[in-house]
Design a protein around this motif. Sequence first.
Motif, short mmCIF file in Angstrom:
data_model
loop_
_atom_site.label_atom_id
_atom_site.label_comp_id
_atom_site.label_asym_id
_atom_site.label_seq_id
_atom_site.Cartn_x
_atom_site.Cartn_y
_atom_site.Cartn_z
N TYR A 61 0.84 -1.19 0.00
CA TYR A 61 0.00 0.00 0.00
C TYR A 61 0.88 1.24 0.00
O TYR A 61 1.97 1.24 0.56
CB TYR A 61 -0.93 -0.01 1.22
CG TYR A 61 -1.83 -1.21 1.22
CD1 TYR A 61 -3.01 -1.20 0.49
CD2 TYR A 61 -1.49 -2.35 1.92
CE1 TYR A 61 -3.84 -2.31 0.47
CE2 TYR A 61 -2.31 -3.48 1.91
CZ TYR A 61 -3.48 -3.45 1.18
OH TYR A 61 -4.28 -4.55 1.14
N PHE A 62 0.40 2.29 -0.63
CA PHE A 62 1.13 3.55 -0.70
C PHE A 62 0.38 4.60 0.11
O PHE A 62 -0.84 4.69 0.04
CB PHE A 62 1.25 4.04 -2.14
CG PHE A 62 2.23 3.26 -2.95
CD1 PHE A 62 3.50 3.78 -3.19
CD2 PHE A 62 1.92 2.02 -3.48
CE1 PHE A 62 4.42 3.07 -3.94
CE2 PHE A 62 2.83 1.31 -4.22
CZ PHE A 62 4.08 1.83 -4.45
N ASP A 63 1.14 5.37 0.89
CA ASP A 63 0.57 6.53 1.55
C ASP A 63 1.53 7.69 1.33
O ASP A 63 2.41 7.60 0.48
CB ASP A 63 0.30 6.25 3.04
CG ASP A 63 1.54 5.85 3.82
OD1 ASP A 63 2.66 6.18 3.38
OD2 ASP A 63 1.40 5.21 4.87
N LEU A 64 1.42 8.75 2.08
CA LEU A 64 2.29 9.91 1.88
C LEU A 64 3.76 9.62 2.16
O LEU A 64 4.65 10.33 1.70
CB LEU A 64 1.80 11.09 2.73
CG LEU A 64 0.44 11.65 2.35
CD1 LEU A 64 0.03 12.75 3.32
CD2 LEU A 64 0.45 12.17 0.93
N ASP A 65 4.04 8.56 2.91
CA ASP A 65 5.41 8.18 3.21
C ASP A 65 5.96 7.16 2.21
O ASP A 65 7.05 6.63 2.41
CB ASP A 65 5.51 7.61 4.62
CG ASP A 65 5.20 8.66 5.69
OD1 ASP A 65 5.61 9.82 5.49
OD2 ASP A 65 4.56 8.31 6.69
N PRO A 114 5.66 3.49 -0.20
CA PRO A 114 5.13 2.13 -0.05
C PRO A 114 5.35 1.60 1.36
O PRO A 114 6.40 1.84 1.97
CB PRO A 114 5.92 1.31 -1.07
CG PRO A 114 7.13 2.11 -1.37
CD PRO A 114 6.80 3.54 -1.11
N THR A 115 4.37 0.88 1.89
CA THR A 115 4.51 0.30 3.22
C THR A 115 5.62 -0.74 3.20
O THR A 115 5.82 -1.44 2.21
CB THR A 115 3.20 -0.36 3.70
OG1 THR A 115 2.80 -1.34 2.74
CG2 THR A 115 2.09 0.65 3.87
#
Length: 65
Positions: free
Chosen positions: A37-41, A43-44
């Motif tokens: 999953y991708f968020d603002l930081d 890829p997990t």
Amino acid sequence: MNSIVVSVSVSKPETLIVNGMEVSTSIAKLPGEDPIYFDLDGPTGNETAEHPEVGYAFLAERYDF
């Protein structure tokens, strides 16, 4: 032109010996088997060692494989 994601690789910092010096790097990436999953930081499961960039994208069309 539409592009399709064919691979996502992640890494965690590790210490390598380069020319006799200890270097912290995240250059050795491994493909993930689980969903990423991708968020603002970014890829997990991915961590950077030195650079602030959290992800890179390369078009498969640029490689001969």
